[in-house]
Design an enzyme around this catalytic site. Structure first.
Site, PDB file in Angstrom:
ATOM      1  N   THR A  86       0.750  -1.316  -0.047  1.00  0.00           N
ATOM      2  CA  THR A  86       0.041  -0.113   0.162  1.00  0.00           C
ATOM      3  C   THR A  86       0.877   1.282  -0.059  1.00  0.00           C
ATOM      4  OG1 THR A  86      -1.660  -1.228   1.312  1.00  0.00           O
ATOM      5  CG2 THR A  86      -1.870   1.042   1.164  1.00  0.00           C
ATOM      6  N   LYS A 161      -8.070   1.348  -3.044  1.00  0.00           N
ATOM      7  CA  LYS A 161      -7.665   0.916  -1.704  1.00  0.00           C
ATOM      8  C   LYS A 161      -7.812   2.042  -0.878  1.00  0.00           C
ATOM      9  CE  LYS A 161      -5.035  -1.004   1.727  1.00  0.00           C
ATOM     10  NZ  LYS A 161      -5.033  -2.243   2.407  1.00  0.00           N
ATOM     11  N   LYS A 236      -1.779   5.176   8.500  1.00  0.00           N
ATOM     12  CA  LYS A 236      -1.026   5.237   7.088  1.00  0.00           C
ATOM     13  C   LYS A 236      -2.073   5.437   6.097  1.00  0.00           C
ATOM     14  CE  LYS A 236       1.636   2.245   3.905  1.00  0.00           C
ATOM     15  NZ  LYS A 236       2.148   1.028   3.726  1.00  0.00           N
TER      16      LYS A 236
END
Ligand code: NAD
Length: 289
Positions: A86, A161, A236
């Site tokens: 990611t 995402k 994050k």
């Protein structure tokens, strides 16, 4: 098919192990981790030698850029760089551009499903990049996961995402603050769940991952908020969403507020190792002041 696998941490190690168990010739490399049972190379360059697909599972975009700069010139023309980390959309697109110049296709394929999904081969992949490369990588997605959705051009997997996780962070906070309000109004938590989970306030956070212990299906709240999905990882992803929103000039006020709440929770209050649903005990103990 020969596969190079770079980044053998919590997620990468079991993903690589699943590919090796399925009969692929996998060579792994990590600067620190050395999981047992995998063929390991001493350098990233050795791991990618002769590989038709190189998979990366790394902590962030800066590291991805560094690793890509090192390995892309050594990768075979016509091979594929499949990044499952990611990372920020900008890094993904920058790496795709450099790779294209070397005649290498890239796929950004961040995952949802966490460490359990990586171990069980049940991850969901959100994939950006060209269709031919997506089809070639299909058998690998089938081994490492249960679903791969092609979301369009390079960077779109990362975009999907972070948009998904921005919704998740916001709805989890909303669900937790509503439970804390309900407590103060004298509304029983089971009644709250029974109503909301079948009314217009329902969401995955309420229905599938209820943050109130003992209510709804089993979730990290039933295990003292052991993750699951750690608050530090949610922070994050929320930060990546706000970075992307800044670059794209998108107005995301709730995404911004959710980022700040998880920042306080993780950095000021030291709760980063708790599950992200531990926002509920945080709200419980607070008033408006
Ligand atoms: P991790 O920290 O356990 O693993 C990352 C690995 O990369 C480490 O072993 C580290 O030594 C290695 N590494 C760092 N720099 C390197 C380099 N230059 N060359 C080779 N290896 C290097 O992290 P993780 O939990 O496995 O997560 C990996 C990625 O997956 C992250 O981008 C994370 O956001 C994402 N992700 C994690 C989860 C989860 O639940 N852990 C869920 C979804 C997505």
């Amino acid at each position: 098919m020969k596969i190079g696998f770079i980044g053998l941490g919590n997620m990468g190690a079991p993903m690589a192990a699943n590919l090796a168990a399925a009969g692929y010739d996998v060579t792994g490399f990590d600067t620190v981790a050395a999981p047992e049972g995998l063929t390991l190379a001493k350098t990233a360059l050795k791991a990618v030698e002769g590989a038709e697909i190189v998979i990366t599972m790394l902590p962030n975009g800066a590291i991805l850029r560094d690793v890509a700069a090192e390995i892309l010139p050594a990768m075979r023309t016509g091979s594929i760089l499949l990044d499952c980390s990611t990372v920020d959309v900008a890094s993904t697109r920058a790496v795709a551009e450099v790779a294209a110049k070397e005649g290498i296709a890239t796929l950004d394929a961040p995952v949802s499903g966490g460490i359990g999904g990586a171990q069980g081969g049940t991850l969901t992949f959100m994939v950006g990049g060209d269709t031919e490369a997506f089809e070639k990588a299909g058998p690998l997605f089938d081994i490492m996961g249960q679903k791969a959705v092609h979301c369009g051009a390079a960077g779109n997997g990362q975009a999907a995402k972070i948009c998904n996780n921005m919704i998740l962070g916001i709805t989890m906070i909303g669900t937790c603050e509503a439970f804390a309000l309900a407590d103060k109004l004298g509304l029983n938590r089971q009644a709250m769940f029974d109503v909301v989970s079948t009314s217009s306030g329902y969401s995955w956070s309420m229905n599938a991952y209820c943050p109130a212990p003992g209510i709804g299906p089993k979730s990290p709240s039933d295990n003292d908020y052991t993750p699951g999905f750690a608050a530090a990882l949610m922070l994050k992803d929320l930060r990546l969403s706000q970075e992307a929103a800044g670059d794209a000039d998108a107005d995301t006020p709730l995404g911004e507020a959710a980022t700040e709440l998880y920042r306080m929770f993780v950095e000021d209050e030291g709760q980063g190792a708790k599950d992200f649903s531990a926002m509920l005990p945080r709200f419980e103990g607070r008033g408006r002041g």
